[in-house]
Design a protein around this motif. Structure first.
Motif, PDB file in Angstrom:
ATOM      1  N   VAL A   1      24.394   7.597  -3.885  1.00 31.23           N
ATOM      2  CA  VAL A   1      23.156   7.368  -3.139  1.00 31.23           C
ATOM      3  C   VAL A   1      22.150   6.622  -4.011  1.00 31.23           C
ATOM      4  CG1 VAL A   1      21.287   8.446  -1.859  1.00 31.23           C
ATOM      5  CG2 VAL A   1      23.559   9.475  -1.828  1.00 31.23           C
ATOM      6  N   SER A   2      21.893   7.129  -5.210  1.00 32.81           N
ATOM      7  CA  SER A   2      20.809   6.577  -6.031  1.00 32.81           C
ATOM      8  C   SER A   2      21.072   5.132  -6.436  1.00 32.81           C
ATOM      9  CB  SER A   2      20.574   7.441  -7.264  1.00 32.81           C
ATOM     10  OG  SER A   2      21.709   7.470  -8.104  1.00 32.81           O
ATOM     11  N   ALA A   3      22.335   4.771  -6.651  1.00 32.80           N
ATOM     12  CA  ALA A   3      22.619   3.381  -7.020  1.00 32.80           C
ATOM     13  C   ALA A   3      22.334   2.446  -5.850  1.00 32.80           C
ATOM     14  CB  ALA A   3      24.061   3.237  -7.487  1.00 32.80           C
ATOM     15  N   ARG A   4      22.663   2.857  -4.625  1.00 31.00           N
ATOM     16  CA  ARG A   4      22.340   2.018  -3.469  1.00 31.00           C
ATOM     17  C   ARG A   4      20.831   1.848  -3.348  1.00 31.00           C
ATOM     18  NH1 ARG A   4      26.441   3.759   1.508  1.00 31.00           N
ATOM     19  NH2 ARG A   4      28.388   3.312   0.380  1.00 31.00           N
ATOM     20  N   THR A   5      20.097   2.929  -3.577  1.00 27.65           N
ATOM     21  CA  THR A   5      18.642   2.837  -3.542  1.00 27.65           C
ATOM     22  C   THR A   5      18.143   1.856  -4.581  1.00 27.65           C
ATOM     23  OG1 THR A   5      18.463   5.102  -2.719  1.00 27.65           O
ATOM     24  CG2 THR A   5      16.524   4.187  -3.790  1.00 27.65           C
ATOM     25  N   LEU A   6      18.735   1.881  -5.761  1.00 27.53           N
ATOM     26  CA  LEU A   6      18.340   0.953  -6.823  1.00 27.53           C
ATOM     27  C   LEU A   6      18.648  -0.484  -6.434  1.00 27.53           C
ATOM     28  CD1 LEU A   6      18.743   1.373 -10.603  1.00 27.53           C
ATOM     29  CD2 LEU A   6      19.712  -0.643  -9.547  1.00 27.53           C
ATOM     30  N   TYR A   7      19.870  -0.742  -5.912  1.00 27.54           N
ATOM     31  CA  TYR A   7      20.249  -2.109  -5.569  1.00 27.54           C
ATOM     32  C   TYR A   7      19.324  -2.713  -4.504  1.00 27.54           C
ATOM     33  CZ  TYR A   7      24.718  -0.516  -7.601  1.00 27.54           C
ATOM     34  OH  TYR A   7      25.690   0.019  -8.414  1.00 27.54           O
TER      35      TYR A   7
ATOM     36  N   LEU B   1      16.389   5.713   2.200  1.00 27.11           N
ATOM     37  CA  LEU B   1      16.077   4.310   1.919  1.00 27.11           C
ATOM     38  C   LEU B   1      17.229   3.395   2.323  1.00 27.11           C
ATOM     39  CD1 LEU B   1      14.154   2.959  -1.142  1.00 27.11           C
ATOM     40  CD2 LEU B   1      16.170   1.764  -0.313  1.00 27.11           C
ATOM     41  N   PRO B   2      18.458   3.584   1.824  1.00 28.94           N
ATOM     42  CA  PRO B   2      19.536   2.720   2.314  1.00 28.94           C
ATOM     43  C   PRO B   2      19.801   2.879   3.800  1.00 28.94           C
ATOM     44  CG  PRO B   2      20.391   4.452   0.861  1.00 28.94           C
ATOM     45  CD  PRO B   2      18.910   4.462   0.722  1.00 28.94           C
ATOM     46  N   ALA B   3      19.575   4.069   4.355  1.00 26.84           N
ATOM     47  CA  ALA B   3      19.795   4.240   5.797  1.00 26.84           C
ATOM     48  C   ALA B   3      18.820   3.389   6.604  1.00 26.84           C
ATOM     49  CB  ALA B   3      19.665   5.706   6.184  1.00 26.84           C
TER      50      ALA B   3
ATOM     51  N   GLY C   1       8.711   6.698  -0.751  1.00 29.26           N
ATOM     52  CA  GLY C   1       8.862   7.945  -1.495  1.00 29.26           C
ATOM     53  C   GLY C   1      10.231   8.022  -2.146  1.00 29.26           C
ATOM     54  N   ALA C   2      11.259   7.572  -1.425  1.00 30.52           N
ATOM     55  CA  ALA C   2      12.611   7.539  -1.991  1.00 30.52           C
ATOM     56  C   ALA C   2      12.687   6.526  -3.126  1.00 30.52           C
ATOM     57  CB  ALA C   2      13.628   7.205  -0.905  1.00 30.52           C
ATOM     58  N   ALA C   3      12.050   5.368  -2.946  1.00 29.48           N
ATOM     59  CA  ALA C   3      12.040   4.364  -4.015  1.00 29.48           C
ATOM     60  C   ALA C   3      11.417   4.940  -5.284  1.00 29.48           C
ATOM     61  CB  ALA C   3      11.284   3.123  -3.560  1.00 29.48           C
TER      62      ALA C   3
ATOM     63  N   ARG D   1       0.807  -1.218   0.000  1.00 28.58           N
ATOM     64  CA  ARG D   1       0.000   0.000   0.000  1.00 28.58           C
ATOM     65  C   ARG D   1       0.842   1.271   0.000  1.00 28.58           C
ATOM     66  NH1 ARG D   1      -1.602   2.206   5.233  1.00 28.58           N
ATOM     67  NH2 ARG D   1      -0.470   1.241   6.957  1.00 28.58           N
ATOM     68  N   TYR D   2       2.123   1.151   0.270  1.00 33.34           N
ATOM     69  CA  TYR D   2       2.990   2.330   0.277  1.00 33.34           C
ATOM     70  C   TYR D   2       3.619   2.613  -1.092  1.00 33.34           C
ATOM     71  CZ  TYR D   2       2.713   2.011   5.349  1.00 33.34           C
ATOM     72  OH  TYR D   2       2.273   1.974   6.640  1.00 33.34           O
ATOM     73  N   VAL D   3       3.533   1.669  -2.019  1.00 31.93           N
ATOM     74  CA  VAL D   3       4.165   1.821  -3.326  1.00 31.93           C
ATOM     75  C   VAL D   3       3.527   2.982  -4.074  1.00 31.93           C
ATOM     76  CG1 VAL D   3       4.551   0.706  -5.558  1.00 31.93           C
ATOM     77  CG2 VAL D   3       4.865  -0.589  -3.431  1.00 31.93           C
TER      78      VAL D   3
END
Length: 875
Positions: free
Chosen positions: A454-460, A753-755, A404-406, A60-62
């Motif tokens: 940052v963005s690549a870690r979020t992607l992984y 997100l990664p944090a 939201g970050a995703a 539901r958060y997507v």
């Protein structure tokens, strides 16, 4: 934005949505079977009880739309003659009609009229390659596409004087200006009886076409307009007057409809026109990520950086029979009627209007009928079935920030296309057609390696099946390495933009890529570039103390992630250097290059010692930003000094205390503790540099302060327009730090997100491809958390509950991997049992692989299967 079920719907925000419990910790018990991870029970997210949620509770958060066809969710308003505006929200729901009568012909000055100005901006080359001037005569030439532009190096007032060949009775004036140079406060004087007399005064003007009637007609041969303020820009603003007419004419209001897509989206707008009058009526589309900067022009268009072809809007001439128009870059008719194509935006304003220069291909009057408006979504479509990693916890706000970050990162995961990228020589044949991580949805649409930190870690951690997006960027930049070893930050300026710090981010991002994916082929292929950047280029800018010093080897003019004017020994550069050297040493060890690993590790130790010797400010208890110039202490240097291991625990705590005293704002932590580098620096927040500070707080045992910083930073962005997505930067009082230019969906700001995954949930890889991993929760006051990390071997699943007297963590370990779980003790004496067998008696380990480790009890060497550890406070 419509979606199936609850997809894309954010839950309501507010402190009452949180359900947290105080952490009471104690005994640890180990089971290799334990509880089933992600059990299917009825409890809802946000409860403080141990979670027994269905595996799909996080859906539901997507935030992404449910399909690539995205439709607006509501209309926000209209101007002029518009009927049934809501009809355009969905096809077949009726027709929206915009109607505008033909305007009267504009009045003209008599032949021989001249104009002069107090200043005029220097000319330049227009988008058509022809010279462009900004002289005073442009304001009376009858061509509204040219304009007088003052020289902004001169202070107000800006004065325009019009001289007629002979006296004439004037009933008033009309001032036509550019929307980005509207005179807000100005006076009109006329020459009478040998002196200037004020005839009219205007304040707080915001109209592009402003009629200024006189109380009575004035016979005069000279008119003087004095501008003392320009709209929304009191400092260094442009005054841009396109035309002055010798009569006061109120504009015929252009009909328009403004629609809201509900959140930032990106792609190609589509408008289905059913019909139009037969005079080729034009429409102009203006886009904005925020309502604040949605005017008669877009908040940003790529054409703005390529000559302003469309003057801030996308144009289309509607055929009489209608059209299903997709907004793609190019001209509709020869060199007329230009559209910019792809846009990142939330709000769209459609106006029946046309540029004067587009006549007769498009005219600003007539009738246009619209069936519907939609968007062809081009970015990665992150629906629930595409997430390979996810997160959920008892704090509803944190869940929203994670997703939201995703979504922010999905918006910047897109194909590199010639017509969509930054027009400042960023297109590259070697990237064309490849999946990349851009830096922002609307701008700059070019992959920057610093953003990937940052963005690549979020992607992984969300969609690792698209890790090629990071690899494509890293490989391409390495392939464009300069002969001296320097690696470009992006393709912009034909790979020549001189940044000092980004080659270090290339090293760290390369290690990150290998760490998350285990791609040995990439590591081997680009190891020579790694050697060259660390052993050739950075030694060329190293001083006799072993520190990087910007200015050496001709680097004085090099910038960094924020183009900051700092030179010499800078803590941030050197902390990054230590981080990059250690990352490179890890990669070298994995490849079997032990000599390189030892050399880089030794150099990292030496640089760290030099940072502590030359850049620690004992008086402030923090690291200096720079060894020279005004004393200040920066977020980037202090945070990475902690996360890279330069600062021991004492200095880490001291530096974080300093930041608590000097940088806390209601919308995050400022990236500088004073304004000596530029005005307002102590009021600016970058989520990019906030990420390492948040990590530093978690890793220093300050999890609650890390969560507080997250809630202030991401809570501010989540609760302010456009909502959900992460901003490029926040300025004074929580504003957009670069006004309309600010990107409101920026990949480098997704560090929450990664944090939350790596530090709060506590799971992360410790060797390439997750061959080894660690789970080290930092729960603070969060009652429970669970999540999944995608690995090349299958998902690594984690869930924990944090109750008054117990802490329980369950880990599902994929095949071919081994790892350690470090359970928090909370400072309490604990006992560890495996069933009835004691593993830790409160003082010492009773079996191999169980030991205290930084406020945790570490249970090592856990293999595939499901493991449950429980901590109970000792009696």
């Amino acid at each position: 934005m419509p979606s199936s079920g609850n997809h894309g719907q954010a839950p309501e925000s507010g402190p009452n949505r949180r359900a947290v419990m105080a952490a009471g910790l104690g005994t640890v018990a180990l089971s290799t079977t334990g509880l089933s991870l992600f059990g299917a029970g009825p409890a809802a997210a946000g409860t403080s009880a141990a979670p027994h949620l269905g595996k799909d509770a996080w859906h539901r958060y997507v935030q992404a739309p449910s399909s690539t066809t995205v439709r607006p969710v509501k209309t926000l308003g209209t101007t002029g003659r518009v009927t049934r505006p809501d009809a355009l929200l969905k096809p077949g729901g009726g027709v929206t009609v915009l109607n505008r009568p033909k305007p009267p012909e504009s009045p003209k000055w008599p032949a021989g009229t001249t104009a002069e100005a107090s200043s005029a901006h220097a000319g330049n080359q227009g988008n058509d390659g022809k010279p462009r001037t900004y002289v005073a005569d442009n304001a009376i030439d009858g061509d509204p596409d040219t304009f007088w532009n003052d020289d902004t190096s001169a202070a107000f007032p800006d004065i325009l004087t019009i001289t007629l060949p002979e006296a004439r009775a004037l009933p008033g004036l009309t001032l036509i200006s550019n929307s980005d140079g509207v005179p807000e406060d100005f006076t009109v004087e006329t020459w009478q009886d040998g002196a200037w007399k004020q005839t009219a005064s205007v304040t707080k003007n915001s109209a592009v076409q402003r009629a200024v009637p006189f109380d009575a007609p004035v016979s005069t041969a000279k008119v003087r307009i004095t501008v003392t303020a320009d709209q929304d820009s009191p400092k260094g603003a442009f005054t841009r007057v396109n035309e002055v007419w010798p009569e006061p004419l109120e504009p015929v209001e252009a009909p328009s409809v403004t629609i809201d897509f509900g959140k930032v989206v990106v792609g190609y707008p589509r408008v289905k026109f059913t019909s139009a009058s037969d005079n080729s009526p034009g429409v102009r589309l203006a886009f904005s990520e925020t309502r604040q900067f949605l005017t008669d022009r877009s908040d940003f268009t790529r054409a703005d950086q390529a000559g302003g072809t469309g003057r801030g809007t996308d144009q289309f001439a509607v055929p009489a029979k209608g059209a299903d128009w997709k907004d793609v870059k190019g001209f509709q008719a020869g060199d007329k009627v230009f559209a910019d194509g792809l846009h990142g935006f939330r709000y769209l304003k459609i106006t029946l209007d046309a540029l004067d220069t587009d006549a007769p291909a498009a005219l600003p009057w007539g009738t246009v009928s619209i069936d519907s408006v939609s968007l062809e979504f081009t970015a990665y479509l992150g629906t629930p079935d595409t997430f390979r990693g996810w997160f959920l916890c008892s704090d509803d706000d944190l869940n929203r920030y994670w997703y939201g970050a995703a979504y922010t990162n999905e918006l910047v995961t897109d194909t590199f296309r010639r017509d969509d990228v930054d027009p400042r020589n960023a297109w590259s044949e070697s990237l064309e057609g490849k999946l990349v991580l851009q830096d922002g949805a609307k701008r700059d649409r070019d992959p920057y390696v610093g953003d990937l930190a940052v963005s690549a870690r979020t992607l992984y951690l969300t969609h690792d099946d698209t890790a090629e997006a990071a690899r494509n960027v890293l490989a391409d930049l390495a392939d464009h390495q300069r002969a001296d070893g320097w690696i470009p930050p992006a393709s912009i300026n034909n790979y020549t933009l001189p940044l000092f710090d980004y080659p270090l981010w290339w090293v760290t991002c390369s290690w990150d890529y290998v760490l998350y994916t285990g791609d040995r082929a990439y590591a081997s292929r680009y190891y020579p570039q790694l050697l060259k950047v660390l052993d050739t280029w950075y030694p060329s800018v190293t001083d006799d103390a072993g520190l990087l010093s910007k200015g050496l080897n001709g680097t004085g003019g090099y910038g960094d992630y924020a183009f900051l004017n700092r030179t010499g020994r800078i803590t941030y550069y050197n902390a990054n250097y230590v981080q990059a050297l250690n990352d490179a040493a890890s990669l070298a060890t994995w490849l079997g290059n032990e000599g390189d690993a030892k050399r880089w590790s030794a150099r990292a130790d030496n640089v760290a010692k030099a940072v502590n010797t030359y850049l620690w400010d004992e008086a402030a208890g923090a690291y200096l930003d720079s060894a020279t110039g005004p004393v200040r202490h920066a977020q980037d240097g202090n945070s990475i000094a902690i996360t890279s291991g330069i600062a021991g625990s004492e200095r880490a705590g001291s530096a974080l205390d300093h930041r608590d005293r000097t940088t806390q704002l209601r919308y995050g932590n400022a990236f500088m503790d004073n304004d000596t580098i530029f005005g307002g620096a102590s009021q600016r927040v970058y989520a990019f540099t906030s990420y390492p500070e948040i990590v530093a707080r978690f890793d220093s045992g300050r999890a609650e302060s890390a969560l507080d910083q997250i809630r202030r930073t991401y809570g501010w962005m989540d609760s302010h327009d456009p909502g959900i997505t992460n901003w490029e930067g926040i300025g004074p009082n929580g504003s957009l730090y670069e006004d309309a230019y600010t990107s409101m969906a920026h990949g480098w700001s997704t560090g929450v997100l990664p944090a939350l995954t790596h530090q709060l949930l506590g799971a992360k890889p410790t060797s390439p491809g997750y061959a080894t991993w660690e789970v080290r929760p930092n729960p603070a006051s969060v009652a429970w958390a669970q999540g999944q990390l995608p690995t090349p071997h299958g998902p690594l699943g984690v869930e924990w509950t944090n109750e008054k007297n117990t802490f329980t963590v369950t880990v599902r370990v994929p095949r071919s991997t081994r790892g350690a779980v470090a359970v928090p003790t909370g400072g309490h004496r604990v006992v560890v049992r495996d069933g009835r067998r004691t593993l830790w008696d409160g003082d010492r380990g009773m079996t191999r692989g169980v030991r205290p480790d930084g406020g945790h009890i570490l249970v090592a060497d856990l293999g595939p299967g499901t493991h449950t550890l429980t901590v109970v406070r000792a009696g």
